[in-house]
Scaffold this motif. Structure first.
Motif, PDB file in Angstrom:
ATOM      1  N   LEU A  25       0.859  -1.190   0.000  1.00 39.22           N
ATOM      2  CA  LEU A  25       0.000   0.000   0.000  1.00 39.22           C
ATOM      3  C   LEU A  25       0.891   1.234   0.000  1.00 39.22           C
ATOM      4  O   LEU A  25       1.713   1.404   0.902  1.00 39.22           O
ATOM      5  N   VAL A  26       0.738   2.083  -0.992  1.00 37.90           N
ATOM      6  CA  VAL A  26       1.555   3.296  -1.084  1.00 37.90           C
ATOM      7  C   VAL A  26       0.670   4.494  -0.780  1.00 37.90           C
ATOM      8  O   VAL A  26      -0.339   4.725  -1.460  1.00 37.90           O
ATOM      9  N   TYR A  27       1.021   5.252   0.266  1.00 32.34           N
ATOM     10  CA  TYR A  27       0.221   6.400   0.710  1.00 32.34           C
ATOM     11  C   TYR A  27       0.678   7.652  -0.025  1.00 32.34           C
ATOM     12  O   TYR A  27       1.854   7.995   0.009  1.00 32.34           O
ATOM     13  N   GLN A  28      -0.246   8.303  -0.717  1.00 26.83           N
ATOM     14  CA  GLN A  28       0.086   9.527  -1.447  1.00 26.83           C
ATOM     15  C   GLN A  28      -1.021  10.551  -1.259  1.00 26.83           C
ATOM     16  O   GLN A  28      -2.136  10.359  -1.747  1.00 26.83           O
ATOM     17  N   GLU A  29      -0.711  11.602  -0.514  1.00 20.65           N
ATOM     18  CA  GLU A  29      -1.636  12.732  -0.347  1.00 20.65           C
ATOM     19  C   GLU A  29      -3.047  12.297   0.047  1.00 20.65           C
ATOM     20  O   GLU A  29      -4.038  12.655  -0.590  1.00 20.65           O
ATOM     21  N   GLY A  30      -3.122  11.483   1.083  1.00 15.77           N
ATOM     22  CA  GLY A  30      -4.426  11.103   1.610  1.00 15.77           C
ATOM     23  C   GLY A  30      -5.076   9.925   0.920  1.00 15.77           C
ATOM     24  O   GLY A  30      -6.113   9.438   1.359  1.00 15.77           O
ATOM     25  N   LYS A  31      -4.490   9.463  -0.181  1.00 15.25           N
ATOM     26  CA  LYS A  31      -5.062   8.322  -0.898  1.00 15.25           C
ATOM     27  C   LYS A  31      -4.030   7.188  -0.930  1.00 15.25           C
ATOM     28  O   LYS A  31      -2.866   7.375  -0.600  1.00 15.25           O
ATOM     29  N   TYR A  32      -4.490   6.019  -1.382  1.00 13.84           N
ATOM     30  CA  TYR A  32      -3.619   4.841  -1.409  1.00 13.84           C
ATOM     31  C   TYR A  32      -3.564   4.242  -2.803  1.00 13.84           C
ATOM     32  O   TYR A  32      -4.557   4.199  -3.523  1.00 13.84           O
ATOM     33  N   CYS A  33      -2.373   3.787  -3.185  1.00 13.49           N
ATOM     34  CA  CYS A  33      -2.201   2.994  -4.405  1.00 13.49           C
ATOM     35  C   CYS A  33      -1.878   1.559  -3.987  1.00 13.49           C
ATOM     36  O   CYS A  33      -1.282   1.331  -2.936  1.00 13.49           O
ATOM     37  N   LEU A  34      -2.255   0.596  -4.834  1.00 13.51           N
ATOM     38  CA  LEU A  34      -1.899  -0.808  -4.622  1.00 13.51           C
ATOM     39  C   LEU A  34      -0.772  -1.163  -5.590  1.00 13.51           C
ATOM     40  O   LEU A  34      -0.940  -1.056  -6.810  1.00 13.51           O
ATOM     41  N   LYS A  35       0.370  -1.567  -5.026  1.00 20.82           N
ATOM     42  CA  LYS A  35       1.552  -1.837  -5.839  1.00 20.82           C
ATOM     43  C   LYS A  35       1.853  -3.330  -5.812  1.00 20.82           C
ATOM     44  O   LYS A  35       1.864  -3.951  -4.747  1.00 20.82           O
ATOM     45  N   THR A  36       2.118  -3.916  -6.985  1.00 21.20           N
ATOM     46  CA  THR A  36       2.422  -5.345  -7.078  1.00 21.20           C
ATOM     47  C   THR A  36       3.914  -5.578  -6.830  1.00 21.20           C
ATOM     48  O   THR A  36       4.702  -4.638  -6.796  1.00 21.20           O
ATOM     49  N   CYS A  37       4.292  -6.860  -6.702  1.00 15.62           N
ATOM     50  CA  CYS A  37       5.689  -7.182  -6.376  1.00 15.62           C
ATOM     51  C   CYS A  37       6.651  -6.798  -7.508  1.00 15.62           C
ATOM     52  O   CYS A  37       7.854  -6.723  -7.292  1.00 15.62           O
ATOM     53  N   ASP A  38       6.128  -6.562  -8.727  1.00 23.26           N
ATOM     54  CA  ASP A  38       7.015  -6.112  -9.813  1.00 23.26           C
ATOM     55  C   ASP A  38       6.900  -4.597 -10.028  1.00 23.26           C
ATOM     56  O   ASP A  38       7.195  -4.079 -11.097  1.00 23.26           O
ATOM     57  N   SER A  39       6.449  -3.898  -8.976  1.00 23.38           N
ATOM     58  CA  SER A  39       6.451  -2.422  -8.931  1.00 23.38           C
ATOM     59  C   SER A  39       5.467  -1.764  -9.896  1.00 23.38           C
ATOM     60  O   SER A  39       5.697  -0.650 -10.339  1.00 23.38           O
ATOM     61  N   ARG A  40       4.347  -2.435 -10.203  1.00 23.02           N
ATOM     62  CA  ARG A  40       3.302  -1.782 -11.000  1.00 23.02           C
ATOM     63  C   ARG A  40       2.114  -1.417 -10.117  1.00 23.02           C
ATOM     64  O   ARG A  40       1.931  -1.980  -9.039  1.00 23.02           O
ATOM     65  N   PHE A  41       1.329  -0.458 -10.591  1.00 22.84           N
ATOM     66  CA  PHE A  41       0.199   0.056  -9.819  1.00 22.84           C
ATOM     67  C   PHE A  41      -1.120  -0.403 -10.438  1.00 22.84           C
ATOM     68  O   PHE A  41      -1.251  -0.434 -11.660  1.00 22.84           O
ATOM     69  N   GLY A  85      -1.084   7.565 -10.702  1.00 22.24           N
ATOM     70  CA  GLY A  85      -1.788   8.770 -11.139  1.00 22.24           C
ATOM     71  C   GLY A  85      -3.204   8.750 -10.604  1.00 22.24           C
ATOM     72  O   GLY A  85      -3.531   7.993  -9.671  1.00 22.24           O
ATOM     73  N   ARG A  86      -4.068   9.549 -11.215  1.00 19.20           N
ATOM     74  CA  ARG A  86      -5.454   9.662 -10.737  1.00 19.20           C
ATOM     75  C   ARG A  86      -6.160   8.299 -10.731  1.00 19.20           C
ATOM     76  O   ARG A  86      -6.885   7.965  -9.794  1.00 19.20           O
ATOM     77  N   ALA A  87      -5.938   7.497 -11.779  1.00 18.91           N
ATOM     78  CA  ALA A  87      -6.647   6.215 -11.921  1.00 18.91           C
ATOM     79  C   ALA A  87      -6.149   5.148 -10.948  1.00 18.91           C
ATOM     80  O   ALA A  87      -6.802   4.118 -10.763  1.00 18.91           O
ATOM     81  N   THR A  88      -4.980   5.380 -10.318  1.00 16.25           N
ATOM     82  CA  THR A  88      -4.440   4.371  -9.387  1.00 16.25           C
ATOM     83  C   THR A  88      -4.630   4.781  -7.925  1.00 16.25           C
ATOM     84  O   THR A  88      -4.152   4.098  -7.028  1.00 16.25           O
ATOM     85  N   ALA A  89      -5.296   5.920  -7.671  1.00 17.53           N
ATOM     86  CA  ALA A  89      -5.437   6.431  -6.295  1.00 17.53           C
ATOM     87  C   ALA A  89      -6.818   6.082  -5.745  1.00 17.53           C
ATOM     88  O   ALA A  89      -7.834   6.317  -6.398  1.00 17.53           O
ATOM     89  N   TYR A  90      -6.834   5.507  -4.534  1.00 17.37           N
ATOM     90  CA  TYR A  90      -8.085   5.079  -3.912  1.00 17.37           C
ATOM     91  C   TYR A  90      -8.198   5.690  -2.514  1.00 17.37           C
ATOM     92  O   TYR A  90      -7.194   5.810  -1.810  1.00 17.37           O
ATOM     93  N   THR A  91      -9.421   6.070  -2.142  1.00 13.28           N
ATOM     94  CA  THR A  91      -9.639   6.438  -0.743  1.00 13.28           C
ATOM     95  C   THR A  91     -10.099   5.182  -0.007  1.00 13.28           C
ATOM     96  O   THR A  91     -10.829   4.358  -0.553  1.00 13.28           O
ATOM     97  N   LEU A  92      -9.625   5.060   1.233  1.00  9.11           N
ATOM     98  CA  LEU A  92      -9.976   3.891   2.041  1.00  9.11           C
ATOM     99  C   LEU A  92     -11.235   4.179   2.825  1.00  9.11           C
ATOM    100  O   LEU A  92     -11.351   5.234   3.438  1.00  9.11           O
ATOM    101  N   GLU A  93     -12.172   3.249   2.803  1.00 12.53           N
ATOM    102  CA  GLU A  93     -13.346   3.360   3.661  1.00 12.53           C
ATOM    103  C   GLU A  93     -13.417   2.125   4.538  1.00 12.53           C
ATOM    104  O   GLU A  93     -12.990   1.048   4.142  1.00 12.53           O
TER     105      GLU A  93
END
Length: 490
Positions: free
Chosen positions: A175-191, A203-211
């Motif tokens: 889980l990568v935290y960026q400006e209040g949102k989270y990205c999901l990163k795979t073991c080969d460093s893709r989002f 980017g915008r399409a890889t950012a999720y807010t957690l609920e």
């Protein structure tokens, strides 16, 4: 207990107010404020759910006390149990921020610096809190509805949710935290993008807010839709739902270390030939991979197979993968010998490799046949957190900080019982003559990893000393003994 030995992670987080400051529980007088600029120990809160009413939550501080509000809106944090003033409701906003409402008095909690109260009748900016997860960001992701784990499917170029047991490096998500949102990163460093595709850049399409819903997580994308597993392989992407149901809920579970072992004969320890363990294989597959589960109390270790069975000591010192229940005979002591390990069974004897490759626990002392090379396979990306924070590049020098609230991701390469650690710039860690760990090495230097405790490891430099965080927050390679400052969550 599931057959993979995993447990859901306790949800721990920091709460950031409208001024970008963290809610802090002070050690003296059980006071709370919102003054801290970063997430350290005093800013970590644990969410506990009410056993009767899943909507009600309690917020526990690092001191084990609970946030409470009285009828006048005065906020304290000294209650040592769940009382009616400690009951809060989470009112999640569309941007992912939370409003915290006292269940007893229906007022909202907010404010800044030392002026916090729970008296607002309506939600304004001052009553909204952003959520910064404080758990270790590398975990396994379990779909609540499918009861299956997510993993990188290389051939399909997606994250599929179809594993019964989270096995191998592909099941590790970061889980990568960026400006209040989270990205999901795979073991080969893709989002993960919201259309299910894996992208090299976030980017915008890889950012999720957690609920949070009933203690489970939901990931909301930039369009207000939620990630869920789709189709027969459970392709992870955003669906049509704008409200999370069971299909959109996930648990984060701790990711145990998974290892392969090479015996003195140069062969991998395997279960391919049946139930008895033997060192007789030349390639690494799931049959040669074992999950190490370290007991929190005894620090002894269970080795689990991808089928869910455990190594067990049987008659005449034999070692077989037959156990389905944990007992004294499934516990092994691991002794760390630099680039090698020795394993002691519950009969007090060391495991040795016989001429035919079979493993038996019959030795009283450690010679060549009792030594194994242990290789950690499911941490190609290493994120290290110590007692004061994460390891991160120092802003203005070639040293490393060990007390930051943000983390850097380091790459680990195995080399004959040791590991080479490098940063995103491709340069290697080394220990300099002053005992500082530096991160700008041109050539790799050997470090050894010792998996000593549940969820924690120690790292030794080639000088044989432990890496530790000093009082000033700098990473040093001069630890003579194993202290809490030399243990790292990984």
């Amino acid at each position: 207990m599931p057959t993979n030995g995993n447990r859901p992670l306790k949800l721990q987080f920091g709460l950031i107010n409208h001024e970008g400051r963290y809610l802090t529980a002070e050690s003296f007088g059980f006071k709370v404020n919102a003054s801290a600029p970063s997430l350290k120990k005093k800013q970590i809160w644990t969410l506990e759910q009410d056993s009767q009413d899943s909507q009600v939550v309690y917020l526990r501080s690092h001191l084990g006390r609970y946030l409470a509000s009285n009828k006048d809106g005065k906020v304290t944090c000294e209650a040592d149990g769940h009382n009616s003033d400690c009951r809060f409701l989470i009112v999640a906003q569309s941007d992912g921020r939370w409003a915290l409402q006292s269940e007893q008095y229906l007022r909202f909690f907010g404010g800044s610096r030392d002026y916090l109260s729970c008296f607002a009748q309506v939600i304004t900016d001052a009553e909204l809190w952003a959520v910064h997860l404080a758990l270790h960001p590398q975990a396994n992701l379990l779909s609540v509805a499918r009861k299956r784990y997510a993993h990188l499917s290389m051939e399909d170029g997606e994250i599929a949710v179809d594993l019964n047991i989270p096995w191998g490096v592909a099941a590790l998500l970061t889980l990568v935290y960026q400006e209040g949102k989270y990205c999901l990163k795979t073991c080969d460093s893709r989002f993960l993008g919201n259309d299910g595709k894996l992208l090299m850049e976030s980017g915008r399409a890889t950012a999720y807010t957690l609920e949070l819903k009933c203690g489970k997580l939901a990931f909301k994308d930039c369009e207000g839709k939620y990630l869920s597993p789709m189709g027969p392989t459970g392709t992870l992407r955003s669906g049509r739902c704008s409200k999370p149901g069971k299909d959109e809920l996930f648990d984060l579970e701790e990711s145990h270390p998974q290892v392969v072992l090479t015996a003195a004969n140069g062969r991998y320890v395997s279960i391919r030939q049946g139930v008895s363990l033997a060192a007789n294989q030349e390639d690494e597959t799931d049959m040669e991979t074992f999950q190490m589960e370290i007991d929190k109390e005894t620090k002894k270790c269970t080795f689990r197979t991808s089928q869910g069975n455990c190594w067990a000591l049987v008659a005449h010192g034999g070692v077989q993968c037959t156990a389905t229940e944990l007992s004294a005979n499934t516990m092994f002591s691991v002794e760390w010998l630099g680039h090698k390990v020795a394993l002691k069974a519950s009969n007090g004897k060391y495991i040795c490799t016989k001429k035919n490759g079979q493993l038996v626990a019959v030795s009283d002392s450690i010679g060549d046949d009792e030594q194994f090379t242990l290789k950690l396979i499911n941490r190609p990306m290493l994120i290290l957190r110590g007692e004061n924070g994460f390891i991160c590049h120092h802003r203005n020098s070639n040293t490393l900080d060990a007390s930051r609230s943000v983390y850097d991701i380091f790459t680990v390469q195995f080399s004959n019982g040791a590991y080479h650690i490098k940063g995103a710039d491709g340069r290697f860690w080394y220990v300099n003559s002053a005992g500082l760990v530096c991160s700008d090495g041109e050539a790799p230097e050997d470090f050894t990893l010792e998996l000593l405790e549940h969820g924690r490891l120690a790292i030794r430099g080639k000088n044989g000393k432990y890496l530790r965080g000093d009082q000033g927050g700098t990473l040093k390679g001069d630890g003579l003994s194993l202290s809490s400052s030399a243990l790292w969550e990984y």
